[in-house]
Design a protein around this motif. Structure first.
Motif, short mmCIF file in Angstrom:
data_model
loop_
_atom_site.label_atom_id
_atom_site.label_comp_id
_atom_site.label_asym_id
_atom_site.label_seq_id
_atom_site.Cartn_x
_atom_site.Cartn_y
_atom_site.Cartn_z
N GLU A 109 -31.18 -54.95 21.54
CA GLU A 109 -30.55 -53.99 20.64
C GLU A 109 -29.70 -52.96 21.40
OE1 GLU A 109 -29.45 -51.96 17.19
OE2 GLU A 109 -30.45 -53.89 17.34
N PHE A 110 -30.14 -52.56 22.59
CA PHE A 110 -29.43 -51.51 23.32
C PHE A 110 -28.23 -52.03 24.11
CE2 PHE A 110 -33.84 -49.35 23.56
CZ PHE A 110 -33.72 -48.93 22.24
N ASN A 111 -28.15 -53.35 24.31
CA ASN A 111 -27.05 -53.95 25.07
C ASN A 111 -26.63 -55.27 24.42
OD1 ASN A 111 -26.88 -52.18 27.63
ND2 ASN A 111 -29.06 -52.59 27.37
N GLN A 112 -26.18 -55.17 23.17
CA GLN A 112 -25.89 -56.36 22.38
C GLN A 112 -24.80 -57.25 22.97
OE1 GLN A 112 -25.35 -55.49 18.21
NE2 GLN A 112 -26.91 -53.90 18.28
N ALA A 113 -23.87 -56.67 23.69
CA ALA A 113 -22.76 -57.48 24.25
C ALA A 113 -23.24 -58.43 25.35
CB ALA A 113 -21.68 -56.55 24.81
N THR A 114 -24.29 -58.06 26.08
CA THR A 114 -24.73 -58.88 27.21
C THR A 114 -26.12 -59.47 27.04
OG1 THR A 114 -25.53 -56.89 28.34
CG2 THR A 114 -23.29 -57.67 28.89
N ALA A 115 -27.03 -58.77 26.38
CA ALA A 115 -28.42 -59.22 26.25
C ALA A 115 -28.55 -60.16 25.06
CB ALA A 115 -29.35 -58.03 26.11
N GLN A 116 -28.26 -61.44 25.30
CA GLN A 116 -28.31 -62.46 24.26
C GLN A 116 -29.18 -63.62 24.75
OE1 GLN A 116 -26.69 -62.51 21.18
NE2 GLN A 116 -26.07 -60.39 21.57
N GLY A 117 -29.98 -64.17 23.86
CA GLY A 117 -30.81 -65.30 24.22
C GLY A 117 -31.05 -66.20 23.03
N VAL A 118 -31.55 -67.39 23.31
CA VAL A 118 -31.87 -68.35 22.25
C VAL A 118 -33.15 -69.10 22.62
CG1 VAL A 118 -30.36 -70.17 23.16
CG2 VAL A 118 -30.94 -70.13 20.74
N LEU A 119 -34.00 -69.25 21.64
CA LEU A 119 -35.21 -70.05 21.76
C LEU A 119 -34.94 -71.35 21.00
CD1 LEU A 119 -38.16 -69.68 22.82
CD2 LEU A 119 -38.76 -69.00 20.52
N VAL A 120 -35.02 -72.47 21.70
CA VAL A 120 -34.73 -73.78 21.11
C VAL A 120 -36.04 -74.53 20.94
CG1 VAL A 120 -33.46 -75.94 21.35
CG2 VAL A 120 -32.47 -73.81 22.23
N ALA A 121 -36.42 -74.76 19.67
CA ALA A 121 -37.63 -75.53 19.38
C ALA A 121 -37.21 -76.96 19.15
CB ALA A 121 -38.33 -74.96 18.16
N GLN A 122 -37.85 -77.89 19.86
CA GLN A 122 -37.47 -79.30 19.73
C GLN A 122 -38.68 -80.20 19.61
OE1 GLN A 122 -34.84 -80.04 23.00
NE2 GLN A 122 -36.10 -79.08 24.45
#
Length: 111
Positions: free
Chosen positions: A98-111
C-alpha cells in the motif's frame, strides 16, 4: 540409495531457494527490500492453506495487502509479519504494498 538421497537434498534446497517450504502449513517467505517483494511471483498448489511470512528489510514501514487473498498487514521497518491465506482455487492472485504501489507488486499463483 545415495543418488536418491542426493536428489532429495537438491529438491529441498531448490524449494527453499524459491521461497516456498513444505511443513505442516505451506510457507512462503517474502522479503521486502527497496520497496519490492522478493520473490514477486510465488507458485503454490491449489486447495492448500498458505502461510505468508513477510520480512521487511527496509527502514520504512510497508503494508502488504490483497482483497483477493483477504489480508492487510502493516509491517514496521525491520519487522516481520505472518498472514494466513485460505485454500485457493487455481488462478493468479495479486498483492501489493500500500505504501509503495508503483514498485511493491506481487502475485500468488495457485496451480
Amino acid at each position: 540409495m545415495m543418488k536418491k538421497l542426493t536428489r532429495g537434498v537438491v529438491l529441498v534446497s531448490a524449494l527453499m531457494l524459491c521461497g516456498v517450504s513444505y511443513a505442516e502449513d505451506l510457507t512462503a517467505n517474502i522479503a521486502i527490500k527497496d520497496h519490492r517483494f522478493y520473490p514477486s511471483v510465488i507458485k503454490v498448489p491449489a486447495g492448500q492453506k498458505i502461510k505468508l511470512v513477510f520480512t521487511n528489510m527496509d527502514a520504512t514501514p510497508e503494508e502488504p495487502e490483497s482483497a483477493a487473498l483477504g489480508f492487510e498487514k502493516v509491517i514496521a521497518g525491520g519487522g516481520r509479519a505472518t498472514v494466513f491465506v485460505k485454500p485457493l482455487k487455481a488462478g493468479s492472485y495479486h498483492f501489493m504494498g500500500e505504501f509503495n504501489q508503483a514498485t511493491a507488486q506481487g502475485v500468488l499463483v495457485a496451480q
